[in-house]
Design an enzyme around this catalytic site. Structure first.
Site, mmCIF file in Angstrom:
data_model
loop_
_atom_site.group_PDB
_atom_site.id
_atom_site.type_symbol
_atom_site.label_atom_id
_atom_site.label_comp_id
_atom_site.label_asym_id
_atom_site.label_seq_id
_atom_site.Cartn_x
_atom_site.Cartn_y
_atom_site.Cartn_z
ATOM 1 N N ASP A 1 9.248 40.087 -22.997
ATOM 2 C CA ASP A 1 9.692 39.346 -21.806
ATOM 3 C C ASP A 1 9.993 40.349 -20.697
ATOM 4 O O ASP A 1 9.648 40.138 -19.538
ATOM 5 C CB ASP A 1 10.949 38.520 -22.108
ATOM 6 C CG ASP A 1 10.645 37.335 -23.006
ATOM 7 O OD1 ASP A 1 9.536 36.790 -22.914
ATOM 8 O OD2 ASP A 1 11.519 36.960 -23.817
ATOM 9 N N LYS B 1 15.341 34.017 -31.228
ATOM 10 C CA LYS B 1 15.117 35.304 -30.555
ATOM 11 C C LYS B 1 16.211 36.342 -30.835
ATOM 12 O O LYS B 1 15.946 37.532 -30.808
ATOM 13 C CB LYS B 1 14.992 35.105 -29.045
ATOM 14 C CG LYS B 1 13.624 34.629 -28.606
ATOM 15 C CD LYS B 1 13.588 34.611 -27.084
ATOM 16 C CE LYS B 1 12.234 34.280 -26.550
ATOM 17 N NZ LYS B 1 12.159 34.419 -25.102
ATOM 18 N N TYR C 1 8.182 27.967 -14.054
ATOM 19 C CA TYR C 1 6.805 27.771 -13.546
ATOM 20 C C TYR C 1 6.399 26.299 -13.618
ATOM 21 O O TYR C 1 5.260 25.948 -13.319
ATOM 22 C CB TYR C 1 5.800 28.654 -14.320
ATOM 23 C CG TYR C 1 5.958 28.570 -15.819
ATOM 24 C CD1 TYR C 1 5.357 27.551 -16.546
ATOM 25 C CD2 TYR C 1 6.756 29.483 -16.482
ATOM 26 C CE1 TYR C 1 5.538 27.460 -17.907
ATOM 27 C CE2 TYR C 1 6.940 29.406 -17.848
ATOM 28 C CZ TYR C 1 6.324 28.392 -18.558
ATOM 29 O OH TYR C 1 6.516 28.297 -19.902
ATOM 30 N N ASN D 1 26.719 33.760 -12.376
ATOM 31 C CA ASN D 1 26.506 32.864 -13.516
ATOM 32 C C ASN D 1 27.564 31.778 -13.534
ATOM 33 O O ASN D 1 28.675 31.964 -13.052
ATOM 34 C CB ASN D 1 26.556 33.662 -14.832
ATOM 35 C CG ASN D 1 25.930 32.896 -15.989
ATOM 36 O OD1 ASN D 1 24.854 32.322 -15.836
ATOM 37 N ND2 ASN D 1 26.578 32.863 -17.139
ATOM 38 N N ASN E 1 11.000 38.924 -29.066
ATOM 39 C CA ASN E 1 10.062 37.795 -28.952
ATOM 40 C C ASN E 1 8.710 38.100 -29.584
ATOM 41 O O ASN E 1 7.819 37.260 -29.574
ATOM 42 C CB ASN E 1 9.877 37.374 -27.484
ATOM 43 C CG ASN E 1 8.958 38.308 -26.737
ATOM 44 O OD1 ASN E 1 8.945 39.513 -27.009
ATOM 45 N ND2 ASN E 1 8.186 37.783 -25.815
HETATM 46 P P1 ATR Z 1 17.037 31.399 -21.342
HETATM 47 O O1 ATR Z 1 16.650 32.037 -22.641
HETATM 48 O O2 ATR Z 1 15.942 30.586 -20.713
HETATM 49 O O3 ATR Z 1 17.648 32.366 -20.395
HETATM 50 P P2 ATR Z 1 19.687 30.477 -21.933
HETATM 51 O O4 ATR Z 1 19.976 31.749 -22.674
HETATM 52 O O5 ATR Z 1 20.159 29.179 -22.512
HETATM 53 O O6 ATR Z 1 18.127 30.294 -21.707
HETATM 54 O O7 ATR Z 1 20.287 30.648 -20.431
HETATM 55 C C1 ATR Z 1 20.245 29.629 -19.502
HETATM 56 C C2 ATR Z 1 20.893 30.086 -18.188
HETATM 57 O O8 ATR Z 1 20.899 28.979 -17.287
HETATM 58 C C3 ATR Z 1 22.336 30.530 -18.345
HETATM 59 O O9 ATR Z 1 22.639 31.488 -17.363
HETATM 60 C C4 ATR Z 1 23.092 29.217 -18.057
HETATM 61 O O10 ATR Z 1 24.415 29.388 -17.606
HETATM 62 P P3 ATR Z 1 25.638 29.519 -18.664
HETATM 63 O O11 ATR Z 1 25.630 30.938 -19.137
HETATM 64 O O12 ATR Z 1 26.827 29.182 -17.857
HETATM 65 O O13 ATR Z 1 25.355 28.522 -19.760
HETATM 66 C C5 ATR Z 1 22.243 28.676 -16.912
HETATM 67 N N1 ATR Z 1 22.412 27.232 -16.755
HETATM 68 C C6 ATR Z 1 21.936 26.245 -17.555
HETATM 69 N N2 ATR Z 1 22.290 25.027 -17.053
HETATM 70 C C7 ATR Z 1 23.007 25.272 -15.918
HETATM 71 C C8 ATR Z 1 23.627 24.444 -14.939
HETATM 72 N N3 ATR Z 1 23.584 23.102 -15.021
HETATM 73 N N4 ATR Z 1 24.255 25.035 -13.900
HETATM 74 C C9 ATR Z 1 24.308 26.379 -13.791
HETATM 75 N N5 ATR Z 1 23.728 27.225 -14.677
HETATM 76 C C10 ATR Z 1 23.088 26.681 -15.716
#
Ligand code: ATR
Length: 278
Positions: free
Chosen positions: A107, A71, A223, A155, A92
């Site tokens: 999105d 992406k 979802y 975050n 996307n």
């Molecule tokens: P997407 O495209 O679905 O947003 P992504 O870019 O990988 O996927 O983002 C995932 C989000 O979930 C991020 O905010 C990630 O936090 P980090 O920036 O700290 O990586 C968050 N995330 C994933 N696993 C997590 C966890 N176990 N606890 C807290 N936040 C989590």
């Protein structure tokens, strides 16, 4: 589905793509609307992205969706870029134009259409966003476009959020543990992390009951399951909660509308939603 010499080809490129729901959504729309289009999955590795897009153009492919892990990198491969996709930093949807493809981000528009459908009024309201990944970028773009008054962005990796959103006046960045620094009021909260997604559906990024007292309306982009722990807690505290199924549907519909250059009528949208959530 009848395929003939004039059938236009659409598809999704990603790695992996076998699990994607996009082919069934788009083929449903093509069939319902009587468009001579077919939509197929294209597994493409990162090192093959550039060649795949050039090859798709040579093969006459009309449009493609783009998913993980392409992406962001696909921005380098487009001939033109929609302003929203540029600001969000992710594409996307690729629509064939002269000489290549134009990149869009549906999105964010899908998310706006979901808010509209569920009558969630963001204009001049404070919003809490959980997560700062790819999905959150599209959500924050939409919230700012609609005119949210301020955004509290929580975050796990604060530095990542600071890097991308630190300079924005209306965005306050916090750690999850610091949620109590959010002024006491009623908020719209958008859950954009992957925490709570099946098979880890018992998890939620914040579990403190006090946090859920702040939420009047919660939208979880997840979802699967249809009701996440986040949604359950919002409801237990008297708020309204929605999952991300409508956003999933609307991002596909917005992409299809770009591919086929037509609007999808309301009654077809409801039939499509029925397919997703029988
Ligand atoms: P997407 O495209 O679905 O947003 P992504 O870019 O990988 O996927 O983002 C995932 C989000 O979930 C991020 O905010 C990630 O936090 P980090 O920036 O700290 O990586 C968050 N995330 C994933 N696993 C997590 C966890 N176990 N606890 C807290 N936040 C989590």
């Amino acid at each position: 589905m009848k395929i003939d010499g004039n059938t236009g080809v659409l598809g999704i490129i990603g790695d992996p793509v076998a699990h994607s729901g996009s082919p069934s959504l788009h083929n449903f729309l093509a069939e319902k609307l009587g468009d001579n289009l077919v939509y197929v999955p294209f597994p493409v590795k990162p090192q093959g992205l550039s060649a795949a897009i050039q090859g798709a153009y040579r093969l006459g492919i009309r449009g493609m969706n783009v998913t993980v892990p392409h992406k962001q990198t696909v921005l380098e491969e487009v001939t033109e870029l929609d302003d929203a996709a540029l600001t969000i930093g992710a594409v996307n949807t690729l629509v064939r134009i002269r000489g290549g493809y134009k990149g869009y981000n549906t999105d964010y528009s899908g998310f706006m259409r979901q808010l509209d459908h569920d009558s969630v009024i963001v204009y001049d309201k404070p919003v809490i966003v959980l997560g700062a990944g790819g999905a959150a970028h599209a959500v924050i773009y939409a919230l700012e476009k609609i005119g949210a008054s301020e955004i509290y962005l929580l975050n796990r990796s604060r530095d990542k959020a600071e890097k991308d959103f630190g300079k924005r006046k209306n965005i306050r960045i916090l750690d999850f543990e610091d949620w109590e620094k959010i002024p006491k009021a009623k908020y719209i909260c958008i859950q954009c992390t992957s925490v709570g997604l099946a098979p880890r559906e018992k998890e939620c990024v914040i579990r403190d009951e006090g946090f859920f007292e702040l939420i009047q309306t919660g939208v979880d982009l997840i979802y699967d399951p249809r009701e996440t722990v986040f949604m359950k807690k919002v409801r237990e505290h008297g708020g309204q909660a929605y999952n991300g199924l409508r956003m999933l549907m609307y991002q596909a519909v917005s992409a299809y509308e770009l591919f086929a250059d037509r609007e999808v009528p309301e009654e077809v949208l409801e039939e499509l939603y029925e397919q997703l959530d029988p």
